[in-house]
Design a protein around this motif. Structure first.
Motif, PDB file in Angstrom:
ATOM      1  N   PRO A 122      35.144  39.412  58.894  1.00 33.79           N
ATOM      2  CA  PRO A 122      34.412  38.132  58.963  1.00 33.79           C
ATOM      3  C   PRO A 122      33.882  37.670  57.603  1.00 33.79           C
ATOM      4  O   PRO A 122      34.003  36.494  57.248  1.00 33.79           O
ATOM      5  CB  PRO A 122      33.256  38.424  59.927  1.00 33.79           C
ATOM      6  N   ARG A 123      33.337  38.581  56.829  1.00 34.04           N
ATOM      7  CA  ARG A 123      32.832  38.198  55.510  1.00 34.04           C
ATOM      8  C   ARG A 123      33.977  37.905  54.542  1.00 34.04           C
ATOM      9  O   ARG A 123      33.853  37.059  53.664  1.00 34.04           O
ATOM     10  CB  ARG A 123      31.915  39.275  54.956  1.00 34.04           C
ATOM     11  N   ALA A 124      35.084  38.601  54.705  1.00 37.75           N
ATOM     12  CA  ALA A 124      36.256  38.319  53.866  1.00 37.75           C
ATOM     13  C   ALA A 124      36.726  36.891  54.108  1.00 37.75           C
ATOM     14  O   ALA A 124      37.033  36.152  53.162  1.00 37.75           O
ATOM     15  CB  ALA A 124      37.380  39.312  54.166  1.00 37.75           C
ATOM     16  N   SER A 139      35.437  54.385  47.406  1.00 35.60           N
ATOM     17  CA  SER A 139      36.160  53.623  46.398  1.00 35.60           C
ATOM     18  C   SER A 139      36.067  52.125  46.684  1.00 35.60           C
ATOM     19  O   SER A 139      35.837  51.320  45.780  1.00 35.60           O
ATOM     20  CB  SER A 139      37.627  54.059  46.372  1.00 35.60           C
ATOM     21  N   ALA A 140      36.229  51.754  47.948  1.00 32.64           N
ATOM     22  CA  ALA A 140      36.123  50.341  48.341  1.00 32.64           C
ATOM     23  C   ALA A 140      34.715  49.815  48.094  1.00 32.64           C
ATOM     24  O   ALA A 140      34.538  48.688  47.625  1.00 32.64           O
ATOM     25  CB  ALA A 140      36.503  50.173  49.808  1.00 32.64           C
ATOM     26  N   ASP A 141      33.702  50.638  48.393  1.00 36.14           N
ATOM     27  CA  ASP A 141      32.320  50.225  48.159  1.00 36.14           C
ATOM     28  C   ASP A 141      32.040  50.017  46.673  1.00 36.14           C
ATOM     29  O   ASP A 141      31.334  49.086  46.288  1.00 36.14           O
ATOM     30  CB  ASP A 141      31.348  51.256  48.739  1.00 36.14           C
ATOM     31  N   GLU A 142      32.607  50.866  45.836  1.00 32.52           N
ATOM     32  CA  GLU A 142      32.416  50.756  44.387  1.00 32.52           C
ATOM     33  C   GLU A 142      33.036  49.459  43.851  1.00 32.52           C
ATOM     34  O   GLU A 142      32.411  48.725  43.086  1.00 32.52           O
ATOM     35  CB  GLU A 142      33.045  51.965  43.694  1.00 32.52           C
ATOM     36  N   TYR A 197      35.963  42.440  50.290  1.00 31.71           N
ATOM     37  CA  TYR A 197      35.484  42.515  51.680  1.00 31.71           C
ATOM     38  C   TYR A 197      36.594  43.004  52.602  1.00 31.71           C
ATOM     39  O   TYR A 197      36.377  43.840  53.477  1.00 31.71           O
ATOM     40  CB  TYR A 197      35.008  41.144  52.169  1.00 31.71           C
ATOM     41  N   HIS A 198      37.790  42.478  52.402  1.00 38.06           N
ATOM     42  CA  HIS A 198      38.925  42.885  53.240  1.00 38.06           C
ATOM     43  C   HIS A 198      39.210  44.375  53.078  1.00 38.06           C
ATOM     44  O   HIS A 198      39.430  45.084  54.065  1.00 38.06           O
ATOM     45  CB  HIS A 198      40.158  42.065  52.866  1.00 38.06           C
ATOM     46  N   ASP A 199      39.187  44.845  51.829  1.00 33.40           N
ATOM     47  CA  ASP A 199      39.431  46.263  51.586  1.00 33.40           C
ATOM     48  C   ASP A 199      38.344  47.144  52.205  1.00 33.40           C
ATOM     49  O   ASP A 199      38.603  48.282  52.588  1.00 33.40           O
ATOM     50  CB  ASP A 199      39.525  46.545  50.083  1.00 33.40           C
TER      51      ASP A 199
END
Length: 150
Positions: A130-132, A94-97, A123-125
């Motif tokens: 680091p990317r977030a 779900s996060a990837d989607e 990104y956080h989810d």
């Protein structure tokens, strides 16, 4: 509110720690020998670095919260549409989607701080802190009229 309280408590504990370490550094310098003065200066550097880091982190959090408040006032905060496991954790698929949609949105509007803000949340989810943080820094910079290498 709970996050703000825990951040404030952690910051206060760190400041107390930095004061204690700094006082030990001063005591070492006051001893007057070459060795203790050298160690005292080295010990004093640690609280200075720690206070600088704490200050920069606090500025970052305040700016990110200000952007969140502005986006909320505009009605642009992303809705939590993530599926969760029975234990309450975010489902990875779900996060990837959601992340794929946010990334496409940001690629379509790379100069819009709002899309970078929403990408930072995605990104956080997805547990990519680091990317977030970098995406949020980009959102802050764009909001302030600056440019940052993404």
């Amino acid at each position: 509110m709970r996050a703000k309280l825990s951040y404030a408590i952690t910051a206060a504990v760190l400041v107390v720690y930095f004061v204690l370490v700094g006082s030990r550094g001063v005591m070492l310098i006051q001893s007057g020998t070459v060795l203790t003065v050298t160690f005292g200066v080295a010990v004093l550097i640690l609280p200075v670095i720690g206070l600088w880091f704490l200050w920069k982190n606090t500025q970052f959090v305040r700016r990110a919260n200000a952007l969140a408040a502005e986006l909320d006032a505009e009605g642009g905060l992303p809705v939590d549409e993530l599926k969760r496991t029975p234990g309450g954790r975010i489902d990875r698929d779900s996060a990837d989607e959601v992340f794929a949609r946010r990334k496409a949105e940001t690629e379509a509007a790379p100069e819009d701080w709002r899309s970078w803000f929403r990408l930072a949340i995605a990104y956080h989810d997805a547990r990519d802190t680091p990317r977030a943080r970098k995406a949020m820094q980009q959102a802050i910079a764009l909001h302030d009229g600056r440019t940052v290498e993404a």
